[in-house]
Design an enzyme around this catalytic site. Structure first.
Site, mmCIF file in Angstrom:
data_model
loop_
_atom_site.group_PDB
_atom_site.id
_atom_site.type_symbol
_atom_site.label_atom_id
_atom_site.label_comp_id
_atom_site.label_asym_id
_atom_site.label_seq_id
_atom_site.Cartn_x
_atom_site.Cartn_y
_atom_site.Cartn_z
ATOM 1 N N GLU A 422 -46.623 -21.146 12.292
ATOM 2 C CA GLU A 422 -47.758 -21.608 11.473
ATOM 3 C C GLU A 422 -47.757 -23.127 11.303
ATOM 4 O O GLU A 422 -48.178 -23.647 10.258
ATOM 5 C CB GLU A 422 -47.768 -20.916 10.102
ATOM 6 C CG GLU A 422 -47.983 -19.425 10.177
ATOM 7 C CD GLU A 422 -49.232 -19.041 10.956
ATOM 8 O OE1 GLU A 422 -50.204 -19.825 10.965
ATOM 9 O OE2 GLU A 422 -49.228 -17.962 11.575
ATOM 10 N N GLY A 423 -47.319 -23.826 12.317
ATOM 11 C CA GLY A 423 -47.235 -25.279 12.267
ATOM 12 C C GLY A 423 -45.844 -25.684 11.830
ATOM 13 O O GLY A 423 -45.432 -25.383 10.704
#
Length: 563
Positions: A422-423
């Site tokens: 998610e980053g």
């Protein structure tokens, strides 16, 4: 030791630290009364403790597998998931118009923490579904909403996010997956995606993929990307799973942790899809899903920290080496700092969730800015704390922590991915010093004003702690102004330590608030005296700039010495 959901601790932070009760005063969340919240947290705690936690070890020892192209989940996952779905937990914060409960995201994140502590590999399934629900609520057509949302909310169907490709990870704009318009108004999706969490499932009747792809006339980079709903089974006229779509799971990744969560390589081979939002505007829709997931991942970090610390504390109380090791000063240091870290990280995540809820309930720009600023902090700090505390829990166990049979190593292996997906946390930090400071520092300074005001208010009852928190916030304010005067490469070089410093100051703020609102003064003292001081080193690194990094050529980084 078995996990036990910390309902009382979570309730205290909601009530006393992050001002959750203000939500019930809004029209949107009027039903979030103290009685309702207590009932929900209590029941969720029982579900996590009694139903979900018992399958955690089985998921680690017996990973998800592919058999003749079909996904087989870990033992016990189907029954645990069904209890979660039938209880309505997936749609807790979703729109009631399509089967959700319409309760605050902060309450949903509290529930998610408990289920993620119980079994992270299983909890990933509903977390991705919740993100998809949010993306469809904001960007889906009425037809897509009416067909998909009731089934996603009920857990009858599950959702995924398909961004990453072999050559396009963080650089999403480099994707090569193609979309072609069809005569019937749908699209044909062709390409390969990797790292797709729960890309297939035998827990639900259909798996609904949100897929980023580029139309022939899509511009290069992220500006030309569109988002499509591509289900595993094409819904028939009655809305039930019909013919198989032209997609398949190529393989499952063999991973360090979260073995029970299938991480899939997906192939789309002219699969039928439906546009979500407008053509070429897919990133806006996908970011709606990603922002929800980023806070959720920060909560996962807190969740794994809590479960690991519970086991470490129980072991320390039982293990005797010249007396119970829980009485040894260094072991006590490890346990105390871990507990203080969890309190702070949990408060930051729930404060972010409350800001999201208040933004939606009031439509006030200040709340939206606060939520946006806190999101990368919650994600990065929550997962960093998760990794630190899980590592410390192994250390508390000594040699037994390195033995898989004790189970504590699983928390360290499982949580490690949270600072990556998610980053990555580096990307979160760059987002913080880039996009989130693009307002000239308004959102950052508003938060620091709150910290300074809190320190002033606590001066009478906790003068020493208040002084240290005030000084840290003031120094952070100066460092923030310094970063605002620099160009982006200079900011990026110090982004990670800057985020760490901001997190520590916020954590101290919430501990100080607890010390004045019936919370633990000794725990606040542990945080302020042992953890907060690290902000000074973080800010020194944040302000160091880029020159020393650029002065090292690639040969030096490779360890090659000049002749």
């Amino acid at each position: 030791m078995a996990y036990h959901a910390p309902v009382a601790q979570i309730t205290y932070i909601l009530d006393q630290i992050v001002d959750f009760p203000q939500l019930a005063a809004t029209d949107r969340f009027a039903e979030a009364t103290p009685e309702t919240v207590t009932a929900i947290l209590t029941e969720a705690g029982k579900l996590a403790t009694d139903v979900i936690a018992p399958v955690n070890r089985a998921g680690d020892l017996h990973p998800a597998r592919l058999e003749n192209g079909a996904l087989r989940s870990s033992p016990g996952f189907a029954e645990a998931f069904r209890a979660l779905a039938e209880g309505g937990w997936i749609g807790l914060a979703a729109d009631p118009e399509h089967g959700g409960m319409g309760l605050p995201q902060a309450l949903n994140m509290a529930v998610n923490e408990m289920t993620a502590s119980a079994c992270l590999a299983l909890q990933l399934n509903p977390l991705l579904t919740q993100g998809q629900i949010e993306a469809l609520e904001h960007h889906g057509s009425d037809a897509l909403k009416s067909l998909y949302l009731p089934k996603l909310n009920s857990g009858e169907w599950s959702g995924t996010m398909n961004l990453t490709e072999p050559g396009a990870g963080s650089d999403v704009g480099a994707l090569t997956t193609k979309a072609q318009r069809a005569d019937d108004g749908t699209y044909r999706i062709t390409g390969q995606k990797i790292f797709i969490t729960w890309g297939d499932s035998d827990l639900s009747a259909n798996v609904c993929h949100l897929v980023l792809a580029r139309l022939p006339d899509g511009a290069a980079g992220t500006r030309g990307i569109s988002l499509f709903m591509v289900p595993k089974f094409i819904p028939d006229d009655a809305g039930n799973p019909g013919q198989p779509n032209d997609l398949r799971v190529v393989s499952l990744e063999h991973k360090l942790g979260i073995h029970g969560s299938p991480t899939c390589v997906m192939s789309f081979e002219g699969a039928k899809g439906w546009i979500v939002g407008a053509e070429h505007k897919g990133m806006a829709a996908m970011f709606t899903m990603m922002n929800c997931a980023r806070l959720g991942v920060g909560v996962q970090g807190v969740a794994q920290a809590e479960a690991a610390l519970q086991q470490a504390t129980a072991y320390a109380a039982e293990r005797v080496q010249m007396g119970p090791i829980i009485r040894h000063p260094d072991v006590r240091r490890m346990l105390a700092t871990s507990r203080a870290e969890i309190f702070a990280a949990r408060a930051i995540c729930l404060a972010c969730a409350v800001a999201i809820d208040m933004s939606r309930a009031t439509a006030e720009a200040d709340w939206a800015a606060r939520a946006a600023f806190l999101t990368p902090i919650a994600k990065a700090h929550g997962t960093d704390v998760g990794t630190r505390v899980a590592d410390t829990a192994v250390q508390v166990h000594g040699g037994m922590g390195y033995i898989e049979e004790t189970g504590v190593a699983q928390y360290l292996r499982d949580v490690r991915i949270t600072s990556i997906y998610e980053g990555t946390n580096g990307i979160q930090a760059m987002d913080l010093v880039g996009r989130k400071l693009a307002d000239g520092g308004t959102a950052a300074m508003a938060l620091l004003d709150e910290v300074l005001d809190g320190a002033k208010s606590a001066q009478a009852s906790q003068p020493e702690l208040a002084h240290d928190v005030w000084q840290a916030a003031e120094t952070l304010r100066e460092a923030t102004q310094d970063l605002l005067d620099r160009d982006l490469p200079e900011r990026f070089a110090g982004a990670v330590p800057y985020l760490a410093a901001f997190s520590r100051v916020l954590g101290a703020h919430y501990h100080l608030r607890a010390a004045t609102r019936g919370g633990s003064v000794p725990l606040a003292r542990v945080y302020v005296t042992r953890i907060l001081p690290q902000y000074a080193g973080d800010l020194a690194a944040a302000r160091a700039g880029l020159d020393d990094l650029e002065a090292l050529d690639d040969a030096a980084l490779l360890g090659q010495m000049a002749g």
